[in-house]
Write an enzyme that holds these catalytic residues in place. Structure first.
Site, PDB file in Angstrom:
ATOM      1  N   LYS A 166       0.775  -1.178  -0.016  1.00  0.00           N
ATOM      2  CA  LYS A 166       0.145  -0.048   0.009  1.00  0.00           C
ATOM      3  C   LYS A 166       0.669   1.225  -0.007  1.00  0.00           C
ATOM      4  O   LYS A 166       0.434   2.463  -0.716  1.00  0.00           O
ATOM      5  CB  LYS A 166      -0.766  -0.121   1.219  1.00  0.00           C
ATOM      6  N   SER A 224       1.017  -9.974   0.060  1.00  0.00           N
ATOM      7  CA  SER A 224       0.847  -8.530   0.006  1.00  0.00           C
ATOM      8  C   SER A 224       0.859  -7.782   1.199  1.00  0.00           C
ATOM      9  O   SER A 224       1.010  -6.538   1.144  1.00  0.00           O
ATOM     10  CB  SER A 224      -0.744  -8.213  -0.440  1.00  0.00           C
TER      11      SER A 224
END
Length: 323
Positions: free
Chosen positions: A51, A306
Site C-alpha cells: 500500500k 501482499s
C-alpha cells in the site's frame, strides 16, 4: 483511467522511496503445490504492505498547495499505514478513518506514523459520511484505497518489478496470483504485465464468502458481498469491486480463486516456516490458492504476499493449529 505511462511515471516518483522486493522460492512449497511457485513478499515493503506504493504515488502527484493542507483516507489498516507514512515523509497532516474492529497492530502502527485515527463502527456508521465531513471541514484530499488512478498506478509498479524479475528467472508464462479486495493491486499489476509481460496472467484471490471479485468476473457485472465482517482476512474484505478496477480486470484477469480462512492460516504458517516471512491472512490468500487450488493454474505461479501486519494472537493461533 490508469495507463502504463502513469505506472512508469509512478515508478519514477517512487525511485529511492520504495523497496524492490525479491522473488522467493522453496522446493518444499513447490512439492506441496505440484508446480513452481515464486513469492513476491510485499510484506517486506515499507509499512508491511504494497500500500505504500499507491499512497506515495498519489500524494507525490498532488500540487504543493493542495498537498500541504493534508490528506484523508479510509482503511482497515494497510492503506492507512501507507498513507500515514507517505504523508509523514512529505511533512503533511493525515487523518485515517478506520473500523474499530481493525487489528490492534494496524491501528497502533497508523498512529505511530503520525496520523490522526478516527474509529467508526463498520456495521452502524458510514465511513464515507465521516470522511466527507472531515474533508470539507479541514480541506483534506481524499486518497482512495483502490478506485483512484494514481493509487492504481503506484500499485502497478509491483507489476513492473514482476515483469523484470520473471525475465531474470527465465519465466515465460505464469499465473500471477494477487490478494484482492477492491482490486487496486490486481488491476495495476495487470496493466503493467499487459505492457511488459503479456504471457503473465493475473488471477484474483479472495476469502470464501467475500469473493465478490471472483463472482463479478464470472457474472460479467459487479456483485456485492452480503456481509462486511466474518473473515480473518480483514485486509481484503470490501463491499464490492471498484468501478475503475473491475473493467480492467474483466479485460485482463483470469477466473478468480476463493480460499477458506483455514487455508489462509495454513499459508501463513508455511510462508514463515519455508520462506521466513510473516504474512497476514489476507496477504496469504494468493499463496493459499497456489498451494491448495492448483487445478486451474499453470505450471509456474508467481504469488504476491501482499501484507505482513499480523497480530501476535492470530500468528500464535495459526501455529497452534497448523504448525
Amino acid at each position: 483511467m490508469t495507463s502504463i505511462q502513469m505506472i512508469e511515471a509512478a515508478r519514477d516518483r517512487l525511485s529511492g522511496r520504495v523497496r524492490r522486493t525479491p522473488l522467493l522460492s522453496s522446493p518444499f512449497l513447490d512439492e506441496i503445490a505440484g508446480r513452481r511457485i515464486f513469492v513476491k513478499p510485499e510484506c517486506l515493503q515499507h509499512t508491511g504492505s504494497f500500500k505504500f506504493r499507491g499512497a506515495w504515488s498519489a500524494i507525490s502527484a498532488l500540487s504543493p498547495e493542495v498537498r500541504e493542507k493534508g490528506v484523508i483516507a479510509f482503511s482497515s489498516g494497510n492503506h492507512a499505514q501507507g498513507v500515514a507514512l507517505a504523508a509523514k515523509l512529505h511533512g503533511i497532516p493525515s487523518v485515517i478513518v478506520m473500523p474499530s474492529d481493525a487489528p490492534r497492530i494496524k491501528i497502533a502502527n497508523t498512529r505511530a506514523f503520525g496520523a490522526e485515527v478516527v474509529l467508526y463502527d463498520r456495521v452502524t456508521e458510514d465511513r464515507d459520511a465521516i470522511g466527507a465531513r472531515l474533508s470539507q471541514e479541514r480541506g483534506l484530499t481524499l486518497i482512495r484505497p483502490f478506485d483512484e488512478p494514481l493509487v492504481i498506478a503506484g500499485q502497478g509498479t509491483t507489476g513492473l518489478e514482476i515483469a523484470e524479475q520473471a525475465g531474470e528467472e527465465g519465466i515465460g508464462t505464469a499465473d500471477v496470483l494477487v490478494p484482492t479486495g477492491g482490486g487496486g493491486l490486481a488491476s495495476g499489476v495487470a496493466l503493467a504485465l499487459e505492457a511488459k509481460a503479456p504471457a503473465l496472467r493475473v488471477r484474483t484471490c479472495e476469502p470464501l464468502g467475500f469473493d465478490d471479485f471472483a463472482r463479478s468476473l464470472e457474472a460479467g457485472t459487479i456483485q456485492r458481498n452480503a456481509s462486511q465482517t466474518g473473515s480473518i482476512c480483514d485486509a481484503i474484505v470490501t463491499p464490492q469491486p471498484g468501478s475503475l478496477t473491475f473493467p480492467i480486470l474483466s479485460r485482463l484477469a483470469g477466473p478468480g480463486i476463493a480460499v477458506s480462512d483455514d487455508e489462509a492460516l495454513q499459508a501463513v504458517v508455511l510462508a514463515f516456516s519455508r520462506l521466513k516471512i510473516a504474512v497476514e491472512p489476507g496477504g496469504a490468500v494468493a499463496l493459499a490458492a497456489a498451494l491448495f487450488h492448483g487445478e486451474t493454474l499453470s505450471d509456474t505461479v508467481i504469488v504476491i504476499a501482499s501484507g505482513g501486519n499480523i497480530d501476535n494472537d492470530v500468528f500464535d493461533a495459526a501455529f497452534k493449529r497448523f504448525g
